[in-house]
Design a protein around this motif. Sequence first.
Motif, PDB file in Angstrom:
ATOM      1  N   HIS A   8     -44.680 -21.838 -18.843  1.00  0.00           N
ATOM      2  CA  HIS A   8     -44.016 -22.478 -17.495  1.00  0.00           C
ATOM      3  C   HIS A   8     -44.718 -21.878 -16.704  1.00  0.00           C
TER       4      HIS A   8
ATOM      5  N   HIS B 138     -43.039 -20.702 -12.811  1.00  0.00           N
ATOM      6  CA  HIS B 138     -41.695 -20.654 -12.115  1.00  0.00           C
ATOM      7  C   HIS B 138     -41.528 -21.739 -11.226  1.00  0.00           C
TER       8      HIS B 138
ATOM      9  N   GLU C  93     -42.472 -11.562 -13.057  1.00  0.00           N
ATOM     10  CA  GLU C  93     -41.601 -11.609 -14.144  1.00  0.00           C
ATOM     11  C   GLU C  93     -42.059 -10.319 -15.052  1.00  0.00           C
TER      12      GLU C  93
ATOM     13  N   HIS D 269     -47.140 -18.811 -17.507  1.00  0.00           N
ATOM     14  CA  HIS D 269     -47.263 -17.819 -18.807  1.00  0.00           C
ATOM     15  C   HIS D 269     -46.660 -18.399 -19.929  1.00  0.00           C
TER      16      HIS D 269
END
Length: 194
Positions: free
Chosen positions: A92, A94, A101, A140
Amino acid sequence: MSEILEPYLAMLNFKTGILKPFKKKVEVRLSDLKDFFSDQEAVNKILSKSKNPIIYEYYENSQPEVEGHLNFGITIINPGKIGKEYYLTRGHYHAKEGTAEVYVGLSGKGIMLLQKKDGQVTHLFMKKGVIAYVPPFWAHRTINIGKNKFCFLYIYFSDAGHDYEIIKQKGFAKLVIEERGRPKIIDNPKFTKY
Ligand code: F6R
Ligand code: ZN
């Protein structure tokens, strides 16, 4: 504005990858990932045999979805392949694209595929002790390339949100497949630019 929470502890068992307590447990099965694997024939063949394996699961301590808080959890990807492609997470961006992250490898072997909407693509190899930093704006996906479970800890902003739709429609630019018993990163023939 941050919502006020009391400080708390959670325990991670480094041997088993079990996190306690957790607020949310999600099991993702092959039927949930139909559109995310590249070999649709292989997906349908397995599902038609009434098999619907768990591909991965995650256990999360989620906080209120407001600025300032962090969510953290453990993802466990099972070993296996659909056709030649190794078990993977959906992957996905974000929804709040400017949020980063951190992933920390706990056990097993994996690859993180990353890509940006401007066309940049890269990957990182992960194993126990490896810390992967996902900067803002990078989609990612993680892939288990080993024979055992691939487990990692993740920490991200609780108001980041997830955009799966664009990955569902266009996929990742690269695929991780097994060739002669080894992982190989190849171009995704079905990938179209944004
Ligand atoms: C959160 C994050 C991970 C993944 C998890 C499952 O932003 O990156 O917690 O959510 O590993 O992967 P997805 O969400 O892609 O199904
Ligand atoms: Zn994420």
